[in-house]
Design a protein around this motif. Structure first.
Motif, PDB file in Angstrom:
ATOM      1  N   ASP A   1       1.895   2.495   5.519  1.00  0.00           N
ATOM      2  CA  ASP A   1       2.730   3.732   6.254  1.00  0.00           C
ATOM      3  C   ASP A   1       1.715   4.801   6.396  1.00  0.00           C
ATOM      4  O   ASP A   1       1.902   5.564   7.374  1.00  0.00           O
TER       5      ASP A   1
ATOM      6  N   ASN B   1       8.542   1.307   2.094  1.00  0.00           N
ATOM      7  CA  ASN B   1       7.619   1.567   3.019  1.00  0.00           C
ATOM      8  C   ASN B   1       8.457   1.472   4.329  1.00  0.00           C
ATOM      9  O   ASN B   1       9.593   0.465   4.311  1.00  0.00           O
TER      10      ASN B   1
ATOM     11  N   GLU C   1       4.576   0.742   9.096  1.00  0.00           N
ATOM     12  CA  GLU C   1       3.773  -0.422   8.552  1.00  0.00           C
ATOM     13  C   GLU C   1       3.021  -1.261   9.861  1.00  0.00           C
ATOM     14  O   GLU C   1       1.628  -1.583   9.574  1.00  0.00           O
TER      15      GLU C   1
END
Length: 311
Positions: A9, A238, A243
């Motif tokens: 992230d 996340n 990602e």
């Protein structure tokens, strides 16, 4: 090393900041501090290297460590920098260092003066390799622990800053070195089960983004980046989108320089240029990651005869 998903992230946040800055810095001041994403990248690199190689010791581990770094950094970089070299040679544009054969060779192997980089953003990769080599020699190869590495990386930039120095492209005295060092120090410790409040993370993220607009103070920005980084990596969740962007962050970073260099020649309207170049950089960079980065990295591993550790 256990996989810490929030790190991807953070990579996603960093590359979005950098591409926004490079795409729109001539259009709006709202992205004028997006280059602080580079500092976040340095901190992430220090954290990962410290976590992944905390137990490596000796000359053999140092060689393996450097081979892995070269396959990861150099090989995906080669085709991009070759394109830049061809562009400058064919057009005759650029400064003297864009055409100097010795400097071209140094650029290919990322040992150039950071201020004489042919790929306009590869100066950061010179810093990365400098950090890796320093960490590898002092911490892994010589088995001296973190103290010599901390002194080597922190004392010159702190002294230079106190004396009023401003050259952040100098490998030894750059204030950027402290970001990598803090990442190493955070990664070297086990922090237990600390889980920050989401509201705290949001507040620190806002501080990290907005503080440079109000305070031109390097230690304050370093502190805000550190607090945001530390709290975010301890989150229990996340973002899937961040990602994915984070996974492709390196190739987006490499390729967006080409896209900006070419694309800005064909779009005159500044707002349209900003929007098109930003999204083109993100999309084409992700495509490059999907279809080529892993191939180049694997080619590097084979060329350098890096064997995968048995599970």
């Amino acid at each position: 090393m256990e996989k810490i998903k929030p790190l991807q992230d953070l990579r996603g946040i960093a590359i979005i900041m950098v591409v926004l800055y490079h795409s729109g810095k001539h259009y709006t001041d709202l992205v004028s501090h997006g280059n602080n994403g580079v500092m976040l990248f340095f901190m992430i690199s220090g954290f990962i290297i410290s976590r992944a190689h905390n137990y490596d010791k000796g000359f053999y581990d140092f060689i393996i460590f450097m081979k892995k770094r070269i396959s990861r950094i150099h090989f995906p970089y080669f085709p991009i920098v070759i394109l830049f070299i061809i562009m400058f040679v064919a057009s005759g544009k650029g400064g003297y260092y864009h055409h100097d054969p010795i400097n071209i060779i140094r650029n290919i192997f990322l040992v150039q003066n950071p201020s004489e980089s042919i790929h306009p953003y590869s100066w950061t990769l010179v810093f990365e390799m400098f950090y890796y080599f320093s960490f590898g020699v002092l911490f892994i190869c010589l088995k001296k622990g973190l103290k010599p590495f901390c002194l080597f990386l922190s004392l010159p930039p702190i002294a230079f800053y106190v004396m009023g120095g401003e050259n952040d492209r100098n490998l030894i005295t750059s204030f950027y070195n402290l970001y990598f060092l803090i990442g190493v120090l955070i990664g070297n410790k086990r922090w237990g089960d600390y889980t920050p409040s989401v509201y705290l993370v949001m507040f620190l993220f806002a501080t990290f983004i907005l503080l440079p607009f109000f305070i031109d103070n390097k230690p304050a920005i370093l502190l805000s980046t550190t607090l945001f980084f530390f709290t975010y990596i301890n989150l229990n969740f996340n973002s899937k989108l961040l990602e994915k962007v984070g996974n492709a962050s390196y190739t987006i970073y490499l390729s967006h320089a080409i896209i900006l260099s070419v694309g800005k020649q064909f779009i005159e309207d500044e707002l349209l240029k900003f929007i098109v170049l930003f999204f083109a950089s993100m999309i084409i960079g992700y495509i490059y990651y999907t279809y080529t980065e892993r191939w180049w990295t694997e080619l590097g591993r084979k060329a350098l005869k890096i064997k995968k550790k048995p599970r």
